[in-house]
Design a protein around this motif. Structure first.
Motif, PDB file in Angstrom:
ATOM      1  N   SER A 156      40.430  -4.718   6.915  1.00 52.27           N
ATOM      2  CA  SER A 156      41.690  -5.362   6.602  1.00 52.27           C
ATOM      3  C   SER A 156      41.396  -6.636   5.827  1.00 52.27           C
ATOM      4  O   SER A 156      40.312  -6.784   5.255  1.00 52.27           O
ATOM      5  CB  SER A 156      42.477  -5.636   7.884  1.00 52.27           C
ATOM      6  OG  SER A 156      43.823  -5.975   7.606  1.00 52.27           O
ATOM      7  N   PHE A 157      42.368  -7.559   5.803  1.00 47.17           N
ATOM      8  CA  PHE A 157      42.227  -8.771   5.009  1.00 47.17           C
ATOM      9  C   PHE A 157      40.900  -9.454   5.311  1.00 47.17           C
ATOM     10  O   PHE A 157      40.590  -9.753   6.461  1.00 47.17           O
ATOM     11  CB  PHE A 157      43.400  -9.702   5.302  1.00 47.17           C
ATOM     12  CG  PHE A 157      43.326 -11.041   4.632  1.00 47.17           C
ATOM     13  CD1 PHE A 157      42.952 -11.165   3.307  1.00 47.17           C
ATOM     14  CD2 PHE A 157      43.653 -12.197   5.333  1.00 47.17           C
ATOM     15  CE1 PHE A 157      42.881 -12.397   2.681  1.00 47.17           C
ATOM     16  CE2 PHE A 157      43.607 -13.434   4.721  1.00 47.17           C
ATOM     17  CZ  PHE A 157      43.214 -13.534   3.389  1.00 47.17           C
ATOM     18  N   GLU A 158      40.125  -9.690   4.246  1.00 42.47           N
ATOM     19  CA  GLU A 158      38.785 -10.237   4.433  1.00 42.47           C
ATOM     20  C   GLU A 158      38.792 -11.639   5.007  1.00 42.47           C
ATOM     21  O   GLU A 158      37.764 -12.131   5.493  1.00 42.47           O
ATOM     22  CB  GLU A 158      38.008 -10.216   3.111  1.00 42.47           C
ATOM     23  CG  GLU A 158      38.538 -11.136   2.023  1.00 42.47           C
ATOM     24  CD  GLU A 158      39.532 -10.478   1.087  1.00 42.47           C
ATOM     25  OE1 GLU A 158      39.680 -10.955  -0.054  1.00 42.47           O
ATOM     26  OE2 GLU A 158      40.179  -9.484   1.491  1.00 42.47           O
ATOM     27  N   GLY A 159      39.943 -12.314   4.974  1.00 42.16           N
ATOM     28  CA  GLY A 159      40.030 -13.657   5.523  1.00 42.16           C
ATOM     29  C   GLY A 159      40.132 -13.714   7.035  1.00 42.16           C
ATOM     30  O   GLY A 159      39.860 -14.763   7.629  1.00 42.16           O
ATOM     31  N   TYR A 160      40.527 -12.619   7.682  1.00 42.38           N
ATOM     32  CA  TYR A 160      40.729 -12.681   9.128  1.00 42.38           C
ATOM     33  C   TYR A 160      39.483 -13.109   9.905  1.00 42.38           C
ATOM     34  O   TYR A 160      39.559 -14.007  10.764  1.00 42.38           O
ATOM     35  CB  TYR A 160      41.230 -11.340   9.666  1.00 42.38           C
ATOM     36  CG  TYR A 160      42.630 -10.961   9.256  1.00 42.38           C
ATOM     37  CD1 TYR A 160      43.589 -11.929   8.940  1.00 42.38           C
ATOM     38  CD2 TYR A 160      43.020  -9.632   9.184  1.00 42.38           C
ATOM     39  CE1 TYR A 160      44.874 -11.585   8.561  1.00 42.38           C
ATOM     40  CE2 TYR A 160      44.309  -9.267   8.812  1.00 42.38           C
ATOM     41  CZ  TYR A 160      45.227 -10.245   8.496  1.00 42.38           C
ATOM     42  OH  TYR A 160      46.491  -9.884   8.123  1.00 42.38           O
ATOM     43  N   PRO A 161      38.306 -12.515   9.675  1.00 41.31           N
ATOM     44  CA  PRO A 161      37.131 -12.965  10.442  1.00 41.31           C
ATOM     45  C   PRO A 161      36.814 -14.444  10.231  1.00 41.31           C
ATOM     46  O   PRO A 161      36.446 -15.146  11.183  1.00 41.31           O
ATOM     47  CB  PRO A 161      36.004 -12.070   9.907  1.00 41.31           C
ATOM     48  CG  PRO A 161      36.704 -10.839   9.428  1.00 41.31           C
ATOM     49  CD  PRO A 161      37.989 -11.331   8.840  1.00 41.31           C
ATOM     50  N   LEU A 162      36.989 -14.931   9.001  1.00 42.96           N
ATOM     51  CA  LEU A 162      36.729 -16.347   8.731  1.00 42.96           C
ATOM     52  C   LEU A 162      37.752 -17.236   9.443  1.00 42.96           C
ATOM     53  O   LEU A 162      37.394 -18.260  10.039  1.00 42.96           O
ATOM     54  CB  LEU A 162      36.763 -16.608   7.228  1.00 42.96           C
ATOM     55  CG  LEU A 162      36.550 -18.065   6.788  1.00 42.96           C
ATOM     56  CD1 LEU A 162      35.186 -18.560   7.237  1.00 42.96           C
ATOM     57  CD2 LEU A 162      36.701 -18.184   5.278  1.00 42.96           C
ATOM     58  N   ILE A 163      39.020 -16.850   9.381  1.00 40.99           N
ATOM     59  CA  ILE A 163      40.072 -17.606  10.070  1.00 40.99           C
ATOM     60  C   ILE A 163      39.758 -17.708  11.554  1.00 40.99           C
ATOM     61  O   ILE A 163      39.868 -18.787  12.166  1.00 40.99           O
ATOM     62  CB  ILE A 163      41.439 -16.930   9.845  1.00 40.99           C
ATOM     63  CG1 ILE A 163      41.926 -17.184   8.407  1.00 40.99           C
ATOM     64  CG2 ILE A 163      42.474 -17.411  10.856  1.00 40.99           C
ATOM     65  CD1 ILE A 163      43.114 -16.330   8.007  1.00 40.99           C
ATOM     66  N   ILE A 164      39.358 -16.600  12.140  1.00 37.48           N
ATOM     67  CA  ILE A 164      39.074 -16.569  13.579  1.00 37.48           C
ATOM     68  C   ILE A 164      37.879 -17.459  13.912  1.00 37.48           C
ATOM     69  O   ILE A 164      37.917 -18.244  14.870  1.00 37.48           O
ATOM     70  CB  ILE A 164      38.840 -15.111  14.027  1.00 37.48           C
ATOM     71  CG1 ILE A 164      40.156 -14.318  13.907  1.00 37.48           C
ATOM     72  CG2 ILE A 164      38.316 -15.059  15.464  1.00 37.48           C
ATOM     73  CD1 ILE A 164      39.969 -12.812  13.988  1.00 37.48           C
ATOM     74  N   ARG A 165      36.826 -17.381  13.102  1.00 36.90           N
ATOM     75  CA  ARG A 165      35.661 -18.233  13.346  1.00 36.90           C
ATOM     76  C   ARG A 165      36.002 -19.707  13.148  1.00 36.90           C
ATOM     77  O   ARG A 165      35.499 -20.575  13.882  1.00 36.90           O
ATOM     78  CB  ARG A 165      34.511 -17.836  12.421  1.00 36.90           C
ATOM     79  CG  ARG A 165      33.873 -16.501  12.746  1.00 36.90           C
ATOM     80  CD  ARG A 165      32.521 -16.364  12.063  1.00 36.90           C
ATOM     81  NE  ARG A 165      32.614 -16.457  10.615  1.00 36.90           N
ATOM     82  CZ  ARG A 165      32.801 -15.422   9.813  1.00 36.90           C
ATOM     83  NH1 ARG A 165      32.929 -14.210  10.319  1.00 36.90           N
ATOM     84  NH2 ARG A 165      32.852 -15.589   8.500  1.00 36.90           N
ATOM     85  N   ASN A 166      36.841 -20.001  12.165  1.00 37.90           N
ATOM     86  CA  ASN A 166      37.187 -21.396  11.869  1.00 37.90           C
ATOM     87  C   ASN A 166      37.852 -22.104  13.036  1.00 37.90           C
ATOM     88  O   ASN A 166      37.760 -23.337  13.155  1.00 37.90           O
ATOM     89  CB  ASN A 166      38.110 -21.474  10.641  1.00 37.90           C
ATOM     90  CG  ASN A 166      37.365 -21.340   9.342  1.00 37.90           C
ATOM     91  OD1 ASN A 166      36.134 -21.400   9.298  1.00 37.90           O
ATOM     92  ND2 ASN A 166      38.098 -21.142   8.257  1.00 37.90           N
ATOM     93  N   VAL A 167      38.541 -21.354  13.886  1.00 35.22           N
ATOM     94  CA  VAL A 167      39.238 -21.982  15.012  1.00 35.22           C
ATOM     95  C   VAL A 167      38.440 -21.844  16.304  1.00 35.22           C
ATOM     96  O   VAL A 167      38.953 -22.134  17.394  1.00 35.22           O
ATOM     97  CB  VAL A 167      40.656 -21.401  15.180  1.00 35.22           C
ATOM     98  CG1 VAL A 167      41.450 -21.596  13.904  1.00 35.22           C
ATOM     99  CG2 VAL A 167      40.631 -19.927  15.578  1.00 35.22           C
TER     100      VAL A 167
END
Length: 341
Positions: free
Chosen positions: A94-105
């Protein structure tokens, strides 16, 4: 992926970023141009006019509206605000940003493999535990373009505990033509744990201004509202978004989305006609499940002046562009297939 101009007379066609092929509406452009005369002023930190316009359009109270730097930025604000449980369930691919968003928080992603091009909703529901902070759905899904239907989402929500928020990312909602795809606002009204993400970047063509919105239960608004930087979106973005919601421009925006859906159908037919497998799409892009051939395909397309998005080992996402660019893409793809990957 490089954006260097290839050898030849034609400029590169960028079909990699899911941008609209249409220029800003003249009325929206004038608002941005006129707003430049007041760049010394800070924007409204509450975005009251935009929140009010969205509330009126969507039929909810302004206390349920968050605005921020696109749907991706707001997704991060929400996932951070909904802590402290450590896990976020999300689809993969899915959206490639989801794993980064999750790690960022500071959270931990729980990726659930797709069922072909689509979310595996039963498996996602099974992945929810007492450690789950939130669940992410992407409808239509980026990068595959697949959609989830009303009955299956309702069945999924019935399995999710009421205290687990479900964030439905509808960045590409305006391009949907399938009547079985639900409006996320209907799900929001029917379920107290549903949040809806949308953006002005795609159909509305305001990608450079970075403005999106979330519709959330009022209890979530104060927490999520504290997560973003002050004075976002900026004044020009707020004014352009408000104007984009005006009924006077709605017919033109609707026509553009319908035209893009027609271009999407022609692009899919063209690519299938030369022997490529193309996933069904309800977004402003199409997906080629090329697997290990994805990167070589994208590199050869780049060398021929067409930029596409390759996900190594999975496939290639191609934005629906102007007809001329779509035709060039099909011609390039035909050549790539002829010489082999």
């Amino acid at each position: 992926m490089t954006t260097a101009t290839p050898v030849g007379t034609q400029p590169p066609a960028d079909l990699s970023m899911n941008e609209t092929p249409y220029p800003p509406l003249p009325s929206i452009r004038r608002i941005v141009e006129d707003g430049a005369a007041a760049l010394q002023r800070y924007p409204d930190r509450t975005a009251a006019a935009l929140r009010g316009a969205l509330a009126a359009r969507l039929g909810v109270g302004p206390e349920s509206i968050l605005v921020g730097p696109g749907s991706a930025g707001l997704c991060q604000h929400l996932v951070q605000a909904l802590g402290p449980k450590p896990e976020v369930v999300h689809p993969a691919l899915s959206f490639e940003g989801y794993p980064l968003i999750i790690r960022n928080v500071g959270a931990r992603g729980v990726p659930v493999k797709m069922d072909g091009y689509r979310h595996d909703l039963p498996a996602m529901a099974a992945a929810v535990t007492d450690q789950t902070r939130a669940v992410l759905l992407c409808n239509p899904n980026n990068p595959t373009g697949a959609v989830l239907h009303r009955d299956e989402i309702e069945a999924f929500l019935a399995r999710i505990p009421a205290d687990v928020p479900v964030i439905i990312d509808e960045a590409y909602r305006e391009f949907v033509t399938d009547p079985q795809v639900p409006d996320g606002m209907d799900l929001f009204r029917a379920h107290d744990n549903v949040c809806v993400l949308r953006t002005f970047s795609k159909a509305y063509g305001l990608a450079a201004l970075r403005v999106g919105y979330a519709v959330v239960p009022p209890r979530v608004t104060p927490l999520a509202g504290m997560m973003g930087a002050v004075f976002f979106p900026n004044s020009l973005a707020q004014a352009a978004a408000v104007a984009s919601l005006d009924e006077a421009v709605t017919p033109e925006l609707t026509r553009r989305c319908a035209d893009l859906a027609s271009s999407r159908a022609r692009l899919i037919d063209g690519l299938r006609g030369i022997g490529l497998t193309v996933a069904p799409s309800e977004a402003n892009f199409v997906w080629l499940p090329l697997g290990e051939r994805a990167v070589p395909f994208a590199e050869r397309a780049r060398d021929a002046g067409i930029l596409v998005m390759a996900l190594p080992g999975a496939g290639v996402r191609i934005t629906v562009g102007p007809d001329e660019a779509n035709e060039r893409l099909c011609a390039v793809a035909r050549t790539i297939l002829a010489v082999g990957d």
